[in-house]
Design an enzyme around this catalytic site. Sequence first.
Site, PDB file in Angstrom:
ATOM      1  N   CYS A  29      12.184  -8.756 -43.082  1.00 28.44           N
ATOM      2  CA  CYS A  29      13.450  -8.979 -42.272  1.00 28.44           C
ATOM      3  C   CYS A  29      13.650  -7.646 -41.695  1.00 28.44           C
ATOM      4  CB  CYS A  29      14.215  -9.565 -43.232  1.00 28.44           C
ATOM      5  SG  CYS A  29      14.010 -11.477 -43.467  1.00 28.44           S
ATOM      6  N   CYS A  62      14.457  -7.822 -46.921  1.00 27.22           N
ATOM      7  CA  CYS A  62      13.215  -7.526 -47.338  1.00 27.22           C
ATOM      8  C   CYS A  62      12.441  -6.711 -46.402  1.00 27.22           C
ATOM      9  CB  CYS A  62      12.289  -8.894 -47.786  1.00 27.22           C
ATOM     10  SG  CYS A  62      12.119  -9.899 -46.401  1.00 27.22           S
ATOM     11  N   HIS A  88      13.750 -17.080 -44.025  1.00 22.04           N
ATOM     12  CA  HIS A  88      14.740 -16.228 -44.628  1.00 22.04           C
ATOM     13  C   HIS A  88      15.989 -16.426 -43.556  1.00 22.04           C
ATOM     14  CE1 HIS A  88      12.377 -13.165 -47.303  1.00 22.04           C
ATOM     15  NE2 HIS A  88      12.194 -14.589 -47.529  1.00 22.04           N
ATOM     16  N   GLU A 147      17.926 -14.147 -42.260  1.00 24.18           N
ATOM     17  CA  GLU A 147      17.982 -13.111 -41.103  1.00 24.18           C
ATOM     18  C   GLU A 147      17.010 -13.534 -40.048  1.00 24.18           C
ATOM     19  OE1 GLU A 147      17.686 -10.265 -44.891  1.00 24.18           O
ATOM     20  OE2 GLU A 147      17.048 -12.503 -44.293  1.00 24.18           O
TER      21      GLU A 147
END
Length: 160
Positions: free
Chosen positions: A94, A91, A61, A63
């Site tokens: 993260c 999410c 992801h 992040e």
Amino acid sequence: MMETCFGREKDLFFMKEALTEAHKAYEMDEVPVGAVVVDHGGVIIARGHNRVEQDCTQRSHAESLAIERAGQFLGDWRLEGCWIYVTLEPCAMCINLIKLSRLAGVVYGAPSPLFGFQLDKTAQFSVYKRDAFSIIEGVCSDESAELLKSFFKKKRNNDE
């Protein structure tokens, strides 16, 4: 809306930089999410954009990649005093990475109706200090949401 220590003008600048990263993901046929990590002095020290499909792992992801690069840049996994700007609500994975990395806060653009951390109303963060970091939502939310809508519209049209 609450401001970071950098102020509204800088928040917009940093989110535009995160949007630049999101556009890179879009061009790679990845869900267009981008992130930047900013140090306590207001300098971007790391960038990331989604690479889930390319890397074949959910760990990629935006992040997660930006946080990893920030740690490498600083030579420390503790990112105290740093902020992360991300185009989509993080999410659960993260948001917990953000907390564990000791970031001062997160600024995000569009809410995530499918996977956003706020959807899990039963999630308890009692392990962490509640005031350990700040969350600011809605910065450049329209631009972030439009990019995501455009991406998924393109994907649907290609599937027909």
